[in-house]
Structure formats: structure tokens, C-alpha cells
Design a protein around this motif. Structure first.
Motif, mmCIF file in Angstrom:
data_model
loop_
_atom_site.group_PDB
_atom_site.id
_atom_site.type_symbol
_atom_site.label_atom_id
_atom_site.label_comp_id
_atom_site.label_asym_id
_atom_site.label_seq_id
_atom_site.Cartn_x
_atom_site.Cartn_y
_atom_site.Cartn_z
ATOM 1 N N VAL A 197 0.962 -1.130 -0.048
ATOM 2 C CA VAL A 197 -0.094 -0.054 -0.180
ATOM 3 C C VAL A 197 1.109 1.287 0.033
ATOM 4 O O VAL A 197 1.852 1.680 0.972
ATOM 5 N N PHE A 198 0.644 2.116 -1.037
ATOM 6 C CA PHE A 198 1.626 3.318 -1.225
ATOM 7 C C PHE A 198 0.982 4.541 -0.533
ATOM 8 O O PHE A 198 -0.225 4.510 -0.171
ATOM 9 N N GLN A 199 2.049 5.535 -0.480
ATOM 10 C CA GLN A 199 1.403 6.817 0.069
ATOM 11 C C GLN A 199 0.405 7.425 -0.599
ATOM 12 O O GLN A 199 -0.519 8.246 -0.525
ATOM 13 N N ASP A 200 0.875 7.590 -2.164
ATOM 14 C CA ASP A 200 0.252 8.280 -3.281
ATOM 15 C C ASP A 200 -1.071 7.684 -3.991
ATOM 16 O O ASP A 200 -1.268 7.850 -5.026
ATOM 17 N N TYR A 201 -1.599 6.805 -3.218
ATOM 18 C CA TYR A 201 -2.851 6.025 -3.573
ATOM 19 C C TYR A 201 -2.329 5.161 -4.795
ATOM 20 O O TYR A 201 -2.912 3.987 -4.912
ATOM 21 N N ARG B 4 -9.819 7.522 -1.161
ATOM 22 C CA ARG B 4 -8.685 6.978 -1.908
ATOM 23 C C ARG B 4 -7.757 5.949 -1.310
ATOM 24 O O ARG B 4 -7.560 4.878 -2.117
ATOM 25 N N GLN B 5 -7.417 6.275 -0.332
ATOM 26 C CA GLN B 5 -6.534 5.400 0.221
ATOM 27 C C GLN B 5 -7.369 4.049 0.834
ATOM 28 O O GLN B 5 -6.638 2.992 0.744
ATOM 29 N N ARG B 6 -8.430 4.180 1.113
ATOM 30 C CA ARG B 6 -9.284 2.864 1.424
ATOM 31 C C ARG B 6 -9.165 2.031 0.031
ATOM 32 O O ARG B 6 -9.241 0.815 0.118
ATOM 33 N N VAL B 7 -9.377 2.614 -0.833
ATOM 34 C CA VAL B 7 -9.301 1.940 -2.285
ATOM 35 C C VAL B 7 -7.958 1.231 -2.516
ATOM 36 O O VAL B 7 -7.979 -0.214 -2.737
ATOM 37 N N GLY B 8 -6.821 1.715 -2.196
ATOM 38 C CA GLY B 8 -5.697 1.177 -1.993
ATOM 39 C C GLY B 8 -5.464 0.090 -1.001
ATOM 40 O O GLY B 8 -4.985 -0.914 -1.433
ATOM 41 N N ILE B 9 -5.979 0.162 0.098
ATOM 42 C CA ILE B 9 -5.957 -0.804 1.026
ATOM 43 C C ILE B 9 -6.789 -2.176 0.477
ATOM 44 O O ILE B 9 -6.556 -3.081 0.688
ATOM 45 N N ALA B 10 -7.809 -1.774 0.009
ATOM 46 C CA ALA B 10 -8.763 -2.724 -0.353
ATOM 47 C C ALA B 10 -8.127 -3.489 -1.751
ATOM 48 O O ALA B 10 -8.194 -4.709 -1.637
ATOM 49 N N ARG B 11 -7.371 -2.761 -2.401
ATOM 50 C CA ARG B 11 -6.556 -3.532 -3.668
ATOM 51 C C ARG B 11 -5.635 -4.456 -3.308
ATOM 52 O O ARG B 11 -5.298 -5.385 -3.775
ATOM 53 N N ALA B 12 -4.774 -3.986 -2.055
ATOM 54 C CA ALA B 12 -3.887 -4.990 -1.435
ATOM 55 C C ALA B 12 -4.792 -6.350 -0.657
ATOM 56 O O ALA B 12 -4.158 -7.254 -0.865
ATOM 57 N N LEU B 13 -5.653 -5.961 -0.224
ATOM 58 C CA LEU B 13 -6.445 -7.063 0.664
ATOM 59 C C LEU B 13 -7.022 -8.021 -0.239
ATOM 60 O O LEU B 13 -7.001 -9.272 -0.005
ATOM 61 N N VAL B 14 -7.597 -7.659 -1.543
ATOM 62 C CA VAL B 14 -8.258 -8.434 -2.368
ATOM 63 C C VAL B 14 -7.388 -9.708 -3.062
ATOM 64 O O VAL B 14 -8.094 -10.742 -3.248
ATOM 65 N N THR B 15 -6.188 -9.628 -2.959
ATOM 66 C CA THR B 15 -5.357 -10.663 -3.432
ATOM 67 C C THR B 15 -5.006 -11.796 -2.032
ATOM 68 O O THR B 15 -4.448 -12.746 -2.322
ATOM 69 N N GLU B 16 -5.532 -11.313 -0.903
ATOM 70 C CA GLU B 16 -5.593 -12.196 0.350
ATOM 71 C C GLU B 16 -4.089 -12.630 0.595
ATOM 72 O O GLU B 16 -3.571 -13.565 0.642
ATOM 73 N N PRO B 17 -3.192 -11.477 0.617
ATOM 74 C CA PRO B 17 -2.002 -11.819 0.781
ATOM 75 C C PRO B 17 -1.383 -12.043 2.340
ATOM 76 O O PRO B 17 -2.346 -11.557 3.343
ATOM 77 N N PHE C 148 -0.945 6.766 5.345
ATOM 78 C CA PHE C 148 -1.786 7.665 5.792
ATOM 79 C C PHE C 148 -0.915 9.365 5.802
ATOM 80 O O PHE C 148 -1.696 10.137 6.234
ATOM 81 N N GLY C 149 0.161 9.491 4.831
ATOM 82 C CA GLY C 149 1.016 10.591 5.101
ATOM 83 C C GLY C 149 0.333 11.811 4.330
ATOM 84 O O GLY C 149 0.677 12.884 4.381
ATOM 85 N N ALA C 150 -0.500 11.443 3.400
ATOM 86 C CA ALA C 150 -1.081 12.447 2.598
ATOM 87 C C ALA C 150 -2.415 12.969 2.736
ATOM 88 O O ALA C 150 -3.154 13.868 2.254
ATOM 89 N N VAL C 151 -3.020 12.499 4.170
ATOM 90 C CA VAL C 151 -4.490 12.988 4.401
ATOM 91 C C VAL C 151 -4.240 13.856 5.680
ATOM 92 O O VAL C 151 -3.330 13.829 6.286
ATOM 93 N N ASP C 152 -5.374 14.482 6.011
ATOM 94 C CA ASP C 152 -5.363 15.348 7.166
ATOM 95 C C ASP C 152 -5.522 14.389 8.580
ATOM 96 O O ASP C 152 -5.489 13.347 8.474
ATOM 97 N N ALA C 153 -4.986 15.286 9.524
ATOM 98 C CA ALA C 153 -4.969 14.654 11.030
ATOM 99 C C ALA C 153 -6.275 13.976 11.543
ATOM 100 O O ALA C 153 -6.074 12.714 11.750
#
Length: 282
Positions: free
Chosen positions: A100-104, A161-174, A183-188
Motif C-alpha cells: 500500500v503506497f502513500q500516493d494512492y 482513495r487510500q481505502r481503495v488502495g488498501i482494498a486493492r492490497a487485501l483483495v489478493t489475500e496476501p 496515511f501521510g497524505a491525508v489530514d489529521a
């Protein structure tokens, strides 16, 4: 027959006792072909990660944190030493690991559903269409995006958008989830909400997580242990256990004395390293 059963049990116990991810005397760097020099990012790093552990890594910019998880992912090969996952040497990317990358890194012309499907499309062996659909449905539900399946990235907030990135990582069941400042690019406020979501997701999936962050609070909130890395060339300065009860985001853990003690200790380790890194780049 009895002896065979005993042997199988013994092997299972021995395997369970072994570290799930292991780095042995790893040195990593990059060649500068123009100057004919070599930049060493990490030097002689040895580290074990248990199955199901949430390992957080903190350190100054340029200390080799990203290089380390890129080696676990198989994107970068060490100059010296070896990294293994579940006892097997890492020689390249594999289905057992997801990043999961910082930039989505979302494809703007694809919907949420199709961005998540992309993770399975490029596999040599991929699930059937029906199984892909079911995995996508579960991943979207897990990250709280039900109802946004047909939305495009430009229609989503940064946190979504970051949730989509996490879902994309989870879908392969790694087995291993590698997260580089996710979470570096989102507000506090969004960051805290995402931390709570991630804690719940990992509690359900039981995945092994290696998580890079520049936030000490985030590392202590999420990690079972926190690895403190020195300025470049990165070495492990100390591994700090986080003996705080879970779930942490549903309680006032951050207001506890123990949280403050762990945070202060990590800051004391990082303070001189951060100043050293700043002098190096000035």
C-alpha cells in the motif's frame, strides 16, 4: 503410521516457532552510474517479524525504511544478506505480499471496483470472475466503501482513495501487508479515522504488517513493536516493544502514562538521528 503423525506435528511446531519474515545481515544501496559511486541506504540489518505481528518502522528521511520494505516486496534485491518470507528466500514479487503506497496509485479512468480488480488481473494464476467479484465485494465492505463501487477516484476524498488502495492490497489475500506511509497524505482527522479502520481490518484478517511512518504517535498506536532506524546508512538502533492493550483506537490509550513513556523513549532515540540527517542534507 504413528511415527509419521508425530513427525508432521513436530514439523508444524518447528515451523510455527520460526520467524515469518527474516532479514539476515542485509545491506542495500543504489549505484550512481554517472559518478561511478554506490549509495548505501541500509547496512547490516538483521530483523525477525512474527506471523501476525504489526511491525512499525520509524526513522529520519533517507534512512532506508522504504528500501527495506521494497526488499520484502521483492522490488529491490539486497547487495548483501538475505530476506526470507515463511522460510523462502525473496527473489521477486509474489502473491503472498502486497504493498500500500502513500500516493494512492489509482488508475483515474477506472472505478473503485475496477481499480481493486486490477490487482488480480495481472496475476499468472487468477481467480475465476465469480470469485474475483466476491473478493472485491468483501474488500470493499471491509474498508467501508460499500455504495461507492462505481465511483471514480476524482469523486473520492483522500481518505476514501487510500481505502481503495488498501482494498486493492487485501483483495489478493496476501499473508504480508507492506505499508509505506499510507496515511501521510491525508489530514489529521482522516488519519486517525484510517488508523482505527486499519486496526479493525488487521484484527479480522490476521495479516502480518510492516508499516512505515514518520509519526511516533502512529507507530505506538498501531505497532506491536517499533523499529527505530538510524540516519543513513540505516541501522537498527533499537526495537521497542509496545505493551499496550488492544483495541487501542477505541480507548484512551494515547492519554495513558505508558503511551507517553514509550513515545518519549522513541523520541529520545530519534532526536539525534533527525538532527544528523538534517545536517547531512543542509
Amino acid at each position: 503410521m504413528t511415527h509419521a503423525k508425530v513427525q508432521v506435528v513436530d514439523e508444524a511446531i518447528e515451523r510455527a516457532d520460526q520467524p515469518f519474515i527474516s532479514a539476515r545481515h542485509v545491506t542495500a544501496g543504489y549505484e550512481n552510474r554517472r559518478d561511478h559511486t554506490r549509495l548505501i541506504a541500509l547496512r547490516d540489518v538483521s530483523l525477525d517479524v512474527a506471523r501476525g505481528e504489526f511491525l512499525a518502522i520509524v526513522g529520519p528521511s533517507g534512512c532506508g525504511k522504504t528500501t527495506f520494505i521494497n526488499m520484502i516486496a521483492g522490488f529491490v534485491q539486497p547487495l548483501e544478506g538475505e530476506i526470507t518470507v515463511d522460510g523462502e528466500p525473496v527473489t521477486g514479487p509474489g502473491m503472498d505480499r502486497a504493498m500500500v503506497f502513500q500516493d494512492y496509485a489509482l488508475l483515474p479512468w477506472r472505478t473503485v471496483q475496477r481499480n481493486i480488480r486490477f490487482a488480480m488481473e495481472n496475476r499468472r494464476t487468477k481467480p475465476s470472475k465469480a470469485e474475483q467479484d466476491e473478493r472485491i465485494r468483501k474488500a470493499i465492505e471491509l474498508v467501508g466503501l460499500t455504495g461507492f463501487e462505481k465511483a471514480y477516484p476524482h469523486e473520492l476524498s483522500g481518505g476514501m482513495r487510500q481505502r481503495v488502495g488498501i482494498a486493492r492490497a487485501l483483495v489478493t489475500e496476501p499473508s504480508v501487508l507492506l505499508m509505506d506511509e499510507p496515511f501521510g497524505a491525508v489530514d489529521a482527522m482522516t488519519r486517525e479515522a484510517m488508523q482505527a479502520e486499519l486496526e479493525k481490518i488487521i484484527a479480522q484478517t490476521g495479516q502480518t504488517v510492516v508499516f512505515i511512518t514518520h509519526s511516533i504517535d502512529e507507530a505506538v498506536t498501531l505497532g506491536d513493536r517499533v523499529v527505530v532506524v538510524s540516519s543513513r546508512p540505516g541501522r537498527i538502533k533499537e526495537i521497542v516493544p509496545v505493551d499496550l492493550p488492544r483495541p487501542r483506537m477505541d480507548s484512551d490509550i494515547r492519554g495513558s502514562q505508558r503511551f507517553a513513556e514509550i513515545r518519549e523513549h522513541i523520541w529520545s532515540l530519534l532526536q539525534s538521528e533527525a538532527l544528523g540527517a538534517k545536517r547531512e542534507h543542509s
